[in-house]
Design a protein around this motif. Structure first.
Motif, PDB file in Angstrom:
ATOM      1  N   MET A 165       0.902  -1.362  -0.047  1.00 25.48           N
ATOM      2  CA  MET A 165      -0.036   0.092   0.010  1.00 25.48           C
ATOM      3  C   MET A 165       0.800   1.232   0.195  1.00 25.48           C
ATOM      4  SD  MET A 165      -2.735   1.115   2.833  1.00 25.48           S
ATOM      5  CE  MET A 165      -4.040  -0.013   2.530  1.00 25.48           C
ATOM      6  N   LYS A 166       0.871   2.118  -1.016  1.00 26.96           N
ATOM      7  CA  LYS A 166       1.349   3.238  -1.085  1.00 26.96           C
ATOM      8  C   LYS A 166       0.789   4.498  -0.599  1.00 26.96           C
ATOM      9  CE  LYS A 166       4.235   6.014  -4.462  1.00 26.96           C
ATOM     10  NZ  LYS A 166       5.691   5.806  -4.060  1.00 26.96           N
ATOM     11  N   HIS A 167       1.400   5.255   0.355  1.00 29.67           N
ATOM     12  CA  HIS A 167       0.534   6.404   0.649  1.00 29.67           C
ATOM     13  C   HIS A 167       1.399   7.762   0.316  1.00 29.67           C
ATOM     14  CE1 HIS A 167      -1.945   4.349   3.349  1.00 29.67           C
ATOM     15  NE2 HIS A 167      -1.040   3.669   3.545  1.00 29.67           N
ATOM     16  N   THR A 168       0.639   8.780   0.079  1.00 31.74           N
ATOM     17  CA  THR A 168       1.349  10.103  -0.499  1.00 31.74           C
ATOM     18  C   THR A 168       2.014  10.701   0.723  1.00 31.74           C
ATOM     19  OG1 THR A 168      -0.693  11.679   0.227  1.00 31.74           O
ATOM     20  CG2 THR A 168      -0.422  10.426  -2.116  1.00 31.74           C
ATOM     21  N   LYS A 169       2.949  11.761   0.544  1.00 34.05           N
ATOM     22  CA  LYS A 169       3.599  12.411   1.377  1.00 34.05           C
ATOM     23  C   LYS A 169       2.690  13.230   2.442  1.00 34.05           C
ATOM     24  CE  LYS A 169       6.057  16.861   1.668  1.00 34.05           C
ATOM     25  NZ  LYS A 169       6.510  17.842   0.940  1.00 34.05           N
ATOM     26  N   GLU A 170       1.355  13.821   1.597  1.00 34.52           N
ATOM     27  CA  GLU A 170       0.504  14.486   2.534  1.00 34.52           C
ATOM     28  C   GLU A 170      -0.285  13.482   3.477  1.00 34.52           C
ATOM     29  OE1 GLU A 170       0.881  14.683  -0.958  1.00 34.52           O
ATOM     30  OE2 GLU A 170       2.031  16.712  -0.981  1.00 34.52           O
ATOM     31  N   GLU A 171      -0.632  12.261   3.268  1.00 27.27           N
ATOM     32  CA  GLU A 171      -1.310  11.415   3.858  1.00 27.27           C
ATOM     33  C   GLU A 171      -0.343  10.932   5.068  1.00 27.27           C
ATOM     34  OE1 GLU A 171      -4.056   9.087   1.000  1.00 27.27           O
ATOM     35  OE2 GLU A 171      -1.869   8.424   0.922  1.00 27.27           O
ATOM     36  N   ILE A 172       0.925  10.967   4.911  1.00 27.40           N
ATOM     37  CA  ILE A 172       1.937  10.400   5.918  1.00 27.40           C
ATOM     38  C   ILE A 172       2.218  11.425   6.966  1.00 27.40           C
ATOM     39  CG2 ILE A 172       4.410   9.837   6.463  1.00 27.40           C
ATOM     40  CD1 ILE A 172       4.355   8.247   3.459  1.00 27.40           C
ATOM     41  N   ILE A 173       2.349  12.716   6.507  1.00 25.10           N
ATOM     42  CA  ILE A 173       2.360  13.920   7.399  1.00 25.10           C
ATOM     43  C   ILE A 173       1.218  14.185   7.886  1.00 25.10           C
ATOM     44  CG2 ILE A 173       2.420  16.448   7.262  1.00 25.10           C
ATOM     45  CD1 ILE A 173       4.678  16.215   5.075  1.00 25.10           C
ATOM     46  N   THR A 174       0.122  14.019   7.344  1.00 28.02           N
ATOM     47  CA  THR A 174      -1.232  14.266   8.260  1.00 28.02           C
ATOM     48  C   THR A 174      -1.556  13.060   9.286  1.00 28.02           C
ATOM     49  OG1 THR A 174      -2.509  15.113   6.259  1.00 28.02           O
ATOM     50  CG2 THR A 174      -3.914  14.343   7.853  1.00 28.02           C
TER      51      THR A 174
ATOM     52  N   ASP B 285       8.713  20.133   4.527  1.00 31.27           N
ATOM     53  CA  ASP B 285       9.422  20.989   3.330  1.00 31.27           C
ATOM     54  C   ASP B 285      10.021  19.986   2.429  1.00 31.27           C
ATOM     55  OD1 ASP B 285      11.360  20.854   5.308  1.00 31.27           O
ATOM     56  OD2 ASP B 285      11.794  23.108   4.862  1.00 31.27           O
ATOM     57  N   GLU B 286      10.759  20.549   1.599  1.00 31.92           N
ATOM     58  CA  GLU B 286      11.723  19.779   0.688  1.00 31.92           C
ATOM     59  C   GLU B 286      13.009  19.801   0.778  1.00 31.92           C
ATOM     60  OE1 GLU B 286      10.427  17.512  -1.600  1.00 31.92           O
ATOM     61  OE2 GLU B 286       8.390  18.071  -1.399  1.00 31.92           O
ATOM     62  N   PRO B 287      13.880  18.951   0.722  1.00 31.71           N
ATOM     63  CA  PRO B 287      13.548  17.507   0.338  1.00 31.71           C
ATOM     64  C   PRO B 287      12.901  16.780   1.425  1.00 31.71           C
ATOM     65  CG  PRO B 287      15.956  17.802   0.785  1.00 31.71           C
ATOM     66  CD  PRO B 287      15.406  19.093   1.076  1.00 31.71           C
ATOM     67  N   TRP B 288      11.905  15.932   1.073  1.00 30.86           N
ATOM     68  CA  TRP B 288      11.257  15.318   2.063  1.00 30.86           C
ATOM     69  C   TRP B 288      11.514  14.368   2.775  1.00 30.86           C
ATOM     70  CZ3 TRP B 288       8.265  11.026   2.782  1.00 30.86           C
ATOM     71  CH2 TRP B 288       7.181  11.072   3.713  1.00 30.86           C
ATOM     72  N   ARG B 289      11.597  14.405   4.221  1.00 28.91           N
ATOM     73  CA  ARG B 289      11.622  13.147   5.146  1.00 28.91           C
ATOM     74  C   ARG B 289      10.613  13.421   6.069  1.00 28.91           C
ATOM     75  NH1 ARG B 289      17.054  14.513   3.692  1.00 28.91           N
ATOM     76  NH2 ARG B 289      18.186  12.748   2.740  1.00 28.91           N
ATOM     77  N   ALA B 290      10.263  12.454   6.609  1.00 31.70           N
ATOM     78  CA  ALA B 290       9.197  12.632   7.797  1.00 31.70           C
ATOM     79  C   ALA B 290       9.554  13.160   8.904  1.00 31.70           C
ATOM     80  CB  ALA B 290       8.595  11.190   8.276  1.00 31.70           C
ATOM     81  N   PHE B 291      10.897  12.863   9.310  1.00 24.35           N
ATOM     82  CA  PHE B 291      11.312  13.573  10.490  1.00 24.35           C
ATOM     83  C   PHE B 291      12.575  14.134  10.389  1.00 24.35           C
ATOM     84  CE2 PHE B 291       8.921   9.736  11.921  1.00 24.35           C
ATOM     85  CZ  PHE B 291       7.999  10.392  12.978  1.00 24.35           C
ATOM     86  N   GLU B 292      13.004  15.339  11.175  1.00 25.68           N
ATOM     87  CA  GLU B 292      14.216  15.959  11.042  1.00 25.68           C
ATOM     88  C   GLU B 292      14.943  15.442  11.824  1.00 25.68           C
ATOM     89  OE1 GLU B 292      13.773  20.448  10.078  1.00 25.68           O
ATOM     90  OE2 GLU B 292      12.362  20.114  11.809  1.00 25.68           O
TER      91      GLU B 292
END
Length: 63
Positions: free
Chosen positions: A1-10, A56-63
């Protein structure tokens, strides 16, 4: 199952907000749905309310 960046961030923001709301009500996390019953977080060693989520970009879920 693939999720978008926006779905993961949400999803990460929902987890973080749920944790933060629970810890505001009860400091020792006993009311949090991520509590293991002994007051320990089952999501992460660091409570989700302390997560620094990068949007923001480049995208990673956590800093």
């Amino acid at each position: 199952m693939k999720h978008t960046k926006e779905e993961i961030i949400t999803a990460l923001h929902i987890i973080k907000d749920t944790c933060q709301e629970s810890t505001e009500k009860c400091v020792d996390c006993l009311l949090c749905p991520f509590n293991d019953g002994d007051g320990h977080c089952i999501v992460n060693e660091q409570a989700p309310s302390a997560w620094d989520i990068k949007d923001d970009e480049p995208w990673r879920a956590f800093e």
